[in-house]
Design a protein around this motif. Structure first.
Motif, PDB file in Angstrom:
ATOM      1  N   VAL A  34     -28.850  24.798  40.293  1.00  0.00           N
ATOM      2  CA  VAL A  34     -28.647  23.521  39.604  1.00  0.00           C
ATOM      3  C   VAL A  34     -28.179  23.789  38.184  1.00  0.00           C
ATOM      4  O   VAL A  34     -28.709  24.675  37.512  1.00  0.00           O
ATOM      5  CB  VAL A  34     -29.948  22.688  39.563  1.00  0.00           C
ATOM      6  CG1 VAL A  34     -29.688  21.334  38.888  1.00  0.00           C
ATOM      7  CG2 VAL A  34     -30.523  22.487  40.962  1.00  0.00           C
ATOM      8  N   SER A  35     -27.180  23.021  37.754  1.00  0.00           N
ATOM      9  CA  SER A  35     -26.756  23.041  36.358  1.00  0.00           C
ATOM     10  C   SER A  35     -26.677  21.609  35.851  1.00  0.00           C
ATOM     11  O   SER A  35     -26.386  20.675  36.611  1.00  0.00           O
ATOM     12  CB  SER A  35     -25.394  23.713  36.185  1.00  0.00           C
ATOM     13  OG  SER A  35     -25.468  25.104  36.373  1.00  0.00           O
ATOM     14  N   CYS A  36     -26.927  21.441  34.563  1.00  0.00           N
ATOM     15  CA  CYS A  36     -26.913  20.122  33.932  1.00  0.00           C
ATOM     16  C   CYS A  36     -26.053  20.202  32.676  1.00  0.00           C
ATOM     17  O   CYS A  36     -26.356  20.964  31.754  1.00  0.00           O
ATOM     18  CB  CYS A  36     -28.343  19.705  33.596  1.00  0.00           C
ATOM     19  SG  CYS A  36     -28.508  18.006  33.049  1.00  0.00           S
TER      20      CYS A  36
ATOM     21  N   SER B 180     -34.174  21.943  40.360  1.00  0.00           N
ATOM     22  CA  SER B 180     -34.194  23.383  40.129  1.00  0.00           C
ATOM     23  C   SER B 180     -35.578  23.962  40.389  1.00  0.00           C
ATOM     24  O   SER B 180     -35.722  25.008  41.036  1.00  0.00           O
ATOM     25  CB  SER B 180     -33.742  23.701  38.708  1.00  0.00           C
ATOM     26  OG  SER B 180     -33.721  25.085  38.477  1.00  0.00           O
TER      27      SER B 180
ATOM     28  N   PHE C  14     -28.686  26.940  33.901  1.00  0.00           N
ATOM     29  CA  PHE C  14     -29.085  25.547  34.126  1.00  0.00           C
ATOM     30  C   PHE C  14     -28.498  24.631  33.062  1.00  0.00           C
ATOM     31  O   PHE C  14     -27.776  23.680  33.371  1.00  0.00           O
ATOM     32  CB  PHE C  14     -30.612  25.406  34.137  1.00  0.00           C
ATOM     33  CG  PHE C  14     -31.045  23.965  34.211  1.00  0.00           C
ATOM     34  CD1 PHE C  14     -31.030  23.293  35.425  1.00  0.00           C
ATOM     35  CD2 PHE C  14     -31.426  23.263  33.072  1.00  0.00           C
ATOM     36  CE1 PHE C  14     -31.388  21.941  35.503  1.00  0.00           C
ATOM     37  CE2 PHE C  14     -31.788  21.924  33.140  1.00  0.00           C
ATOM     38  CZ  PHE C  14     -31.767  21.264  34.362  1.00  0.00           C
TER      39      PHE C  14
ATOM     40  N   HIS D 190     -26.921  10.471  41.932  1.00  0.00           N
ATOM     41  CA  HIS D 190     -27.283  11.888  42.004  1.00  0.00           C
ATOM     42  C   HIS D 190     -28.367  12.097  43.063  1.00  0.00           C
ATOM     43  O   HIS D 190     -28.296  13.033  43.882  1.00  0.00           O
ATOM     44  CB  HIS D 190     -27.814  12.372  40.656  1.00  0.00           C
ATOM     45  CG  HIS D 190     -26.838  12.246  39.533  1.00  0.00           C
ATOM     46  ND1 HIS D 190     -26.956  12.989  38.372  1.00  0.00           N
ATOM     47  CD2 HIS D 190     -25.742  11.476  39.351  1.00  0.00           C
ATOM     48  CE1 HIS D 190     -25.980  12.681  37.544  1.00  0.00           C
ATOM     49  NE2 HIS D 190     -25.240  11.750  38.118  1.00  0.00           N
TER      50      HIS D 190
ATOM     51  N   SER E 254     -32.439  16.748  37.457  1.00  0.00           N
ATOM     52  CA  SER E 254     -31.862  18.090  37.609  1.00  0.00           C
ATOM     53  C   SER E 254     -32.934  19.163  37.448  1.00  0.00           C
ATOM     54  O   SER E 254     -32.967  20.135  38.219  1.00  0.00           O
ATOM     55  CB  SER E 254     -30.749  18.305  36.575  1.00  0.00           C
ATOM     56  OG  SER E 254     -29.675  17.418  36.784  1.00  0.00           O
ATOM     57  N   GLU E 255     -33.807  18.991  36.455  1.00  0.00           N
ATOM     58  CA  GLU E 255     -34.906  19.941  36.267  1.00  0.00           C
ATOM     59  C   GLU E 255     -35.775  20.010  37.526  1.00  0.00           C
ATOM     60  O   GLU E 255     -36.155  21.086  37.981  1.00  0.00           O
ATOM     61  CB  GLU E 255     -35.761  19.523  35.067  1.00  0.00           C
ATOM     62  CG  GLU E 255     -35.087  19.678  33.726  1.00  0.00           C
ATOM     63  CD  GLU E 255     -35.956  19.146  32.592  1.00  0.00           C
ATOM     64  OE1 GLU E 255     -37.029  18.536  32.884  1.00  0.00           O
ATOM     65  OE2 GLU E 255     -35.564  19.314  31.422  1.00  0.00           O
TER      66      GLU E 255
ATOM     67  N   SER F  54     -24.948  18.326  37.602  1.00  0.00           N
ATOM     68  CA  SER F  54     -25.088  16.971  37.074  1.00  0.00           C
ATOM     69  C   SER F  54     -24.405  16.875  35.715  1.00  0.00           C
ATOM     70  O   SER F  54     -24.678  17.677  34.825  1.00  0.00           O
ATOM     71  CB  SER F  54     -26.575  16.637  36.930  1.00  0.00           C
ATOM     72  OG  SER F  54     -26.763  15.491  36.117  1.00  0.00           O
TER      73      SER F  54
END
Length: 265
Positions: free
Chosen positions: A173-175, A163, A229, A111, A159-160, A132
């Motif tokens: 960003v999305s997780c 974002s 997110f 990633h 990921s956080e 992710s």
């Protein structure tokens, strides 16, 4: 973000959630690059969805560069990148550092390497989307599998960070954090020879409904349109996460109890 007309790369797309995401993207009018370590499965999915196939290891920078180049030469700049390739651990605490390095390479560092290649261009263009595939294990934990739990926690954390750091520059960003999904990771663990893998898989199976990959893909694409997110295909994960945050010690005690009960059958 509406995906129609967008260019998307999906890793781990030879089957499971990745293949379902590729099919869903194509159905909604996206141009898709399908990437997977297994060349035969990659070609099969690419033919089915009308996309471009790239076979190779998503942990290697040169393979990630090949995915991006294939997208650009056939469709244009990458709009969405789905960091979906992933593996489970060996069960327990892991026998050696090589096992840990392999799962961290796939579930986390792949990633990071992809983001390094894409983020500068997205910031320059003022748009881009990184998705992710993590796990509910990244918010809670994975009983009996330290490697999977730690790597998925790290994927959520990365990921956080993406974002927070780039969200004001047009990068979305999305997780994705599902529990049980009917994929090879889940079924292989249920049939594994070692007790630790079986225990972890049985806990997941008992914790909630085991979804089909197509269910996860549909929920994910709907959330991407809303630019959410945290994507929770199993809504009950949010309640578990709230309980964890509100009383950590009680939650840990409950997880130990769940582990004992599951081990006892």
């Amino acid at each position: 973000m509406k995906v129609a007309g967008k260019v998307a790369v999906v890793t781990g797309a030879g089957g499971g959630i990745g293949a379902a995401l590729a099919a869903g993207l194509a159905e909604q009018g996206a141009n898709v690059v399908i990437a997977d370590l297994d060349g035969v499965r990659t070609d099969r999915v690419a033919r089915a969805v009308g996309g471009i196939a790239v076979a190779g290891d998503a942990t290697r920078v040169e393979v990630l560069e090949e995915m991006i180049a294939a997208a650009e030469s056939n469709y244009g700049p990458v709009d969405l990148f789905f960091a979906n390739a992933g593996i489970s651990g060996e069960g327990g605490i892991g026998q050696n550092d090589e096992q840990w390095q392999r799962i961290l390479d796939i579930n986390l560092l792949a990633h990071i390497r992809a983001a390094r290649l894409l983020i500068p261009g997205w910031v320059e263009r003022g748009t881009g989307y990184f998705v992710s595939t993590a796990s509910a294990a990244g918010l809670l934990t994975q009983i009996a599998d330290a490697q999977y739990s730690v790597s998925k926690h790290a994927a959520v954390g990365f990921s956080e960070w993406l974002s927070v750091t780039y969200g004001d520059q047009g990068v979305r960003v999305s997780c994705i954090c599902p529990m049980g999904v009917n994929t090879a990771i889940h079924t292989d663990a249920l049939q594994a020879d070692d007790e630790a893998s079986q225990l972890g898989a049985n806990v997941v199976a008992k914790a909630g409904r085991v979804l089909e990959p197509e269910d996860v893909a549909a929920i994910t694409l709907a959330a991407i349109e809303e630019e959410s997110f945290l994507i929770l295909p199993h809504p009950e994960v949010l309640e578990y996460y709230r309980r964890k945050g509100s009383d950590y010690d009680r939650w840990l005690a409950g997880m130990r109890r769940l582990q004992r009960e599951s081990a006892a059958g």
